[in-house]
Write an enzyme that holds these catalytic residues in place. Structure first.
Site, short mmCIF file in Angstrom:
data_model
loop_
_atom_site.label_atom_id
_atom_site.label_comp_id
_atom_site.label_asym_id
_atom_site.label_seq_id
_atom_site.Cartn_x
_atom_site.Cartn_y
_atom_site.Cartn_z
N SER A 1 45.83 38.32 49.86
CA SER A 1 44.52 38.16 50.48
C SER A 1 44.64 37.20 51.67
CB SER A 1 43.57 37.63 49.42
OG SER A 1 42.63 36.79 50.00
N LYS A 2 43.75 37.38 52.64
CA LYS A 2 43.79 36.51 53.81
C LYS A 2 43.18 35.15 53.49
CE LYS A 2 44.08 39.68 57.60
NZ LYS A 2 43.52 41.01 57.46
N ARG A 3 42.45 35.11 52.39
CA ARG A 3 41.82 33.84 52.01
C ARG A 3 42.28 33.45 50.62
NH1 ARG A 3 36.73 32.81 54.65
NH2 ARG A 3 36.48 34.33 56.31
#
Ligand code: GLU
Length: 496
Positions: free
Chosen positions: A250-252
């Site tokens: 995930s990007k976060r």
């Protein structure tokens, strides 16, 4: 001369995957004595942002990957890309596609879905575009009449493309599986695959090392090289980096966007993070894990790249462990073992940003500062720990950890009287160093019929706010007589 490039699209931040691609290109270039170049692929106008370019450059600078030549911005080369498409058109290797841009109506959406279904069953050929075999005269006439067109590559009907991937070995694809890809849109905008190939030719790139997600593009790009009469470079594709359980990374993490600058801001050392990244999908022939940049350069080969996907192993349920456990471990190893002189400037910067820095640490208290950093770094994981867990060494205003207060103090109410009493004993100590402190605390514990550990742990909670840390004798000595006495007598923690 080997020439490689890192070619990020500025449509997001510099994340783990692209940073690793940059690293592998960098290590490869240095290993073979070649050049490492940087190209910003900013042709997707709608999605590219300056902020993203800045973040990528900042992340690369942090990691220490300076390109060997001037940065290339792909959008500056659009005219050359268009010229290449027109050349292919001229030579009959590409054709004008006059199919009108479909307005998305219910009818043609349904048709497109039906088309796709037929394509999937292999019924519809990729080569049935009615404009593919239009005569030159007809095509020129329509263009001259102002009919808008896209330019598509004329992919051969029979045969296949193949290349020897530096990591995965032979990779083949039937032409039948590749559509006549668009090179130039009807508005004259060159498309991605054409732009990449033209730029790589222009930059004289010999080796392309990039993520496995580009594998399908590679086959298309080889066709463009061939149409342009150029020999394709060598290709090596890198395994993916996945989250635990094989999920997409995930990007976060915990709601926070994770880019390279995030790692920097969370107290990672670039050297440690580089070392960690290098081992995500690559390993040297030895068991060695802690490697300097020079050692990485020395031992980096494409053969050492793994074929299976790498796992970025973090525990998403633990907000304290917001990143990969190994990354944290590696950072701690660096903090613990790097040359003290190399660590000190980082600690100084951290203390400055936390407003804990005092100029005396560079002057009359230099020796004290160095010893203290050396003492406390043993158990620290990131540079942030120096200003957070280590706060009590640099300030009177520090927090008490709840567990430390409950477990080391409140559980033993006697300590409320004993510890101030110990402070009074300290007052008469001339020489506040290891041995006399040891003797005083030892005698005091024996007198009270208490365990030495009980007294020391209580003192630790009062002096540092924590339940763990370096040897207490060293802590007393570092904080010094005055502060030790003051804190042993303080009732703040008892009243929490
Ligand atoms: N711009 C592409 C990306 O960011 C990389 C292209 C390439 O390496 O060929 O994924």
């Amino acid at each position: 001369m080997i020439r490689v490039r890192f070619a990020p699209s500025p449509t997001g931040y510099l994340h783990i995957g692209s940073a690793r691609t940059a690293l592998f290109n960098y290590l490869y270039a240095r290993h073979v004595g070649g050049k490492f170049l940087l190209r910003i692929e900013d042709t997707d106008i709608a999605r590219s942002t300056d902020e993203s370019t800045r973040s990528i450059l900042e992340g690369l600078a942090w990691l220490g990957f300076q390109p060997d030549e001037e940065i290339v911005f792909q959008s500056n080369n659009a005219d050359k890309h268009r010229a290449a498409a027109l050349k292919l058109l001229e030579e009959g290797k590409a054709y004008r596609d006059f199919t009108p841009k479909a307005e998305p109506t219910d009818k043609n959406i349904k048709e497109t879905i039906a088309d796709r279904a037929r394509q999937n069953q292999g019924v519809k050929s990729m080569r049935d575009n009615p404009f593919r075999d239009l005569s030159k005269a007809e095509s020129d006439a329509k263009a001259a009449a102002g009919e808008p067109f896209a330019i598509r590559l004329k992919v051969p009907v029979e045969g296949k493309t193949s290349f020897e991937d530096g990591v995965y070995g032979l990779s083949e694809r039937d032409y039948a599986e590749i559509e006549d890809l668009v090179l130039l849109r009807s508005d004259g905008h060159p498309l991605y695959n054409l732009a990449v190939v033209c730029d790589d030719i222009e930059m004289e790139i010999t080796d392309i090392i990039r993520g496995q997600d580009h594998l399908t593009n590679t086959h298309k790009q080889i066709l463009i090289y061939e149409a342009l009469g150029k020999t394709p470079p060598r290709f090596a594709h890198l395994p993916l980096i996945l989250a635990p359980g094989g999920k997409k990374l995930s990007k976060r993490i915990h709601g926070e966007i994770v880019s390279m600058t995030t790692y920097r801001d969370h107290g990672f050392l670039a050297a440690a993070f580089r070392n960690f990244l290098a081992l995500l999908g690559w390993s040297p022939k030895t068991e060695q894990e802690i490697m300097t940049l020079d050692e990485l350069v020395q031992s980096f080969t494409l053969e050492g790249i793994h074929r299976n996907n790498a796992i970025f192993n973090f525990d998403a349920n633990n907000p304290k462990r917001w990143t990969d456990d190994k990354a944290i471990w590696m950072n701690a190893e660096y903090i613990r073992t790097m040359l003290l002189d190399e660590l000190l400037p980082f600690v100084k910067a951290e203390l400055k940003s936390a407003k804990l820095w005092r100029d005396e640490y560079d002057d009359e208290d230099k020796a004290w500062f160095e010893n203290t950093v050396n003492l406390i770094r043993e158990r620290f994981f990131t540079l942030k720990d120096f200003s957070e867990q280590g706060r009590a060494y640099f300030s009177e205003d520090f927090d008490f950890d709840e567990t430390a207060v409950n477990k080391n103090l409140k559980k033993f109410p006697d300590l409320k009287v004993w510890l101030p009493e110990l402070a009074t004993r300290f007052e008469s100590l001339e020489d506040f160093t290891h041995d006399p402190i040891h003797e005083t605390v030892g005698n005091f514990a024996a007198e009270k019929g208490a365990k030495l550990g009980q007294i020391m742990n209580g003192a630790r909670a009062l002096l540092t706010g924590l339940a763990v840390g370096p040897s207490m004798l060293a802590v007393f000595e570092t904080l010094g007589k005055e502060k030790s006495i003051l804190r042993l007598k303080s009732q703040i923690a008892w009243n929490l």
